[in-house]
Write an enzyme that holds these catalytic residues in place. Structure first.
Site, short mmCIF file in Angstrom:
data_model
loop_
_atom_site.label_atom_id
_atom_site.label_comp_id
_atom_site.label_asym_id
_atom_site.label_seq_id
_atom_site.Cartn_x
_atom_site.Cartn_y
_atom_site.Cartn_z
N HIS A 174 25.33 39.95 4.79
CA HIS A 174 24.39 39.83 5.92
C HIS A 174 22.98 40.25 5.49
CE1 HIS A 174 27.95 39.34 8.42
NE2 HIS A 174 27.16 39.08 9.45
N HIS A 216 29.40 48.76 5.88
CA HIS A 216 28.85 48.93 4.53
C HIS A 216 28.36 50.34 4.28
CE1 HIS A 216 28.79 44.72 3.27
NE2 HIS A 216 28.45 44.43 4.51
C1 LIG Z 1 31.62 26.50 4.39
C2 LIG Z 1 32.04 27.89 4.20
C3 LIG Z 1 33.01 28.22 3.13
C4 LIG Z 1 31.52 28.83 4.95
C5 LIG Z 1 31.88 30.23 4.82
C6 LIG Z 1 31.06 30.98 5.79
C7 LIG Z 1 31.55 32.38 5.83
C8 LIG Z 1 32.91 32.65 6.31
C9 LIG Z 1 30.75 33.33 5.42
C10 LIG Z 1 31.12 34.74 5.39
C11 LIG Z 1 30.06 35.50 6.07
C12 LIG Z 1 30.45 36.94 6.03
C13 LIG Z 1 31.47 37.43 6.95
C14 LIG Z 1 29.87 37.73 5.13
C15 LIG Z 1 30.19 39.15 4.99
O1 LIG Z 1 29.01 39.84 5.25
P1 LIG Z 1 28.92 41.36 4.88
O2 LIG Z 1 27.54 41.76 5.29
O3 LIG Z 1 29.96 42.07 5.65
O4 LIG Z 1 29.11 41.44 3.40
#
Ligand SMILES: CC(C)=CCC/C(C)=C/CC/C(C)=C/COP(=O)(O)O
Length: 254
Positions: A174, A216
């Site tokens: 994020h 985090h």
């Molecule tokens: C098309 C495709 C594979 C989209 C994936 C989008 C997706 C599930 C992104 C993950 C976003 C996410 C939950 C990131 C984690 O963020 P942190 O700040 O917790 O590391």
């Protein structure tokens, strides 16, 4: 025979300093016994590897101290980690902030804009934003997969759509995305000053909320912001245009 005081000191040595103590065996160049042995004759030159060995220990100690402070501060700041936490009532609001920095709304929104745009300048900017968002997802997934730092123990894994590497916390996806999007938007959109300030505030709120939600540690967020900032420069460097990627732009021309 070792004195009782010496053995007490050795027993109570903290593990962080064990690497330093283990280098000072009876034959270590700067030990008192070695100094006594070599009294009267010129001290032998230090082998290069012995000089070098101290540095990693100091770096190691500095890193362990940083990590200890990081874990302590992150736990203290994780005030919305659960409904029963000190600021648990703010958790739903912070989860809205979480969705605002999630990859899916940004990817879908950019893709939708790309399909709707009827000016070639807008298409170019949106295509590059889409490319930047995909690059960001891949880069964060690779770093998370290499570092494999677990999320803080107080985190409740109730996040909106995650992929497998999202069980790891370094760096914060994020924070990376927020910093990247912020630089992108500030550079490519003509916005009034209050809106520009809002965009920067949004990045800060996303970053702080990751720690408050318990998702985090502080260093995950700081590194994420840094990575997103640098990634924007990479995107600028590799900027896609109808000149260097004509086939890609032909796909989107109506
Ligand atoms: C098309 C495709 C594979 C989209 C994936 C989008 C997706 C599930 C992104 C993950 C976003 C996410 C939950 C990131 C984690 O963020 P942190 O700040 O917790 O590391």
């Amino acid at each position: 025979m070792p004195s009782p005081r010496g053995s007490r000191e050795r027993r109570s040595a903290r593990p962080e300093f064990a690497s330093l103590l283990s280098q000072r065996g009876p034959g270590a160049p700067d030990s008192p016994s070695r100094r006594r042995e070599s009294a009267g004759s010129a001290p032998p030159p230090l082998p290069e590897e012995d000089c070098m060995r101290l540095n990693p220990s100091f770096v190691g100690i500095a890193l362990s101290s940083l990590l200890a402070v990081d874990l302590w501060a992150s736990k203290r700041l994780g005030v919305c980690a659960g409904e029963a936490s000190a600021w648990g009532s703010a958790r739903p609001l912070l989860k809205v902030v979480e969705v605002s920095g999630h990859g899916i709304p940004w990817l879908l929104g950019t893709f939708y804009g790309l399909c709707q745009s009827d000016s070639s300048a807008a298409r170019e900017v949106l295509l590059n934003l889409f490319f930047a968002l995909v690059l960001d997802l891949v880069l964060v997934a690779v770093v998370k997969g290499i570092v494999k730092r677990p999320r803080p123990t107080h985190n409740k894994m109730d996040m909106f759509v995650t992929v497998s590497v999202d069980k790891y916390s370094f760096p914060s996806g994020h924070a990376t995305r927020a910093a990247l999007v912020c630089r992108f938007v500030l550079h490519h959109l003509v916005l009034a000053i209050p809106l520009r300030v809002l965009v920067v505030l949004w990045v800060l709120i996303v970053g702080i909320s990751r720690v408050m939600l318990g998702r985090h540690n502080v260093t995950d967020v700081l590194f994420g912001l840094f990575l997103g900032y640098v990634l924007y420069s990479v995107v600028e460097y590799c900027w896609l245009s109808p000149l260097n990627a004509p086939a890609l732009f032909a796909l989107w021309s109506h």
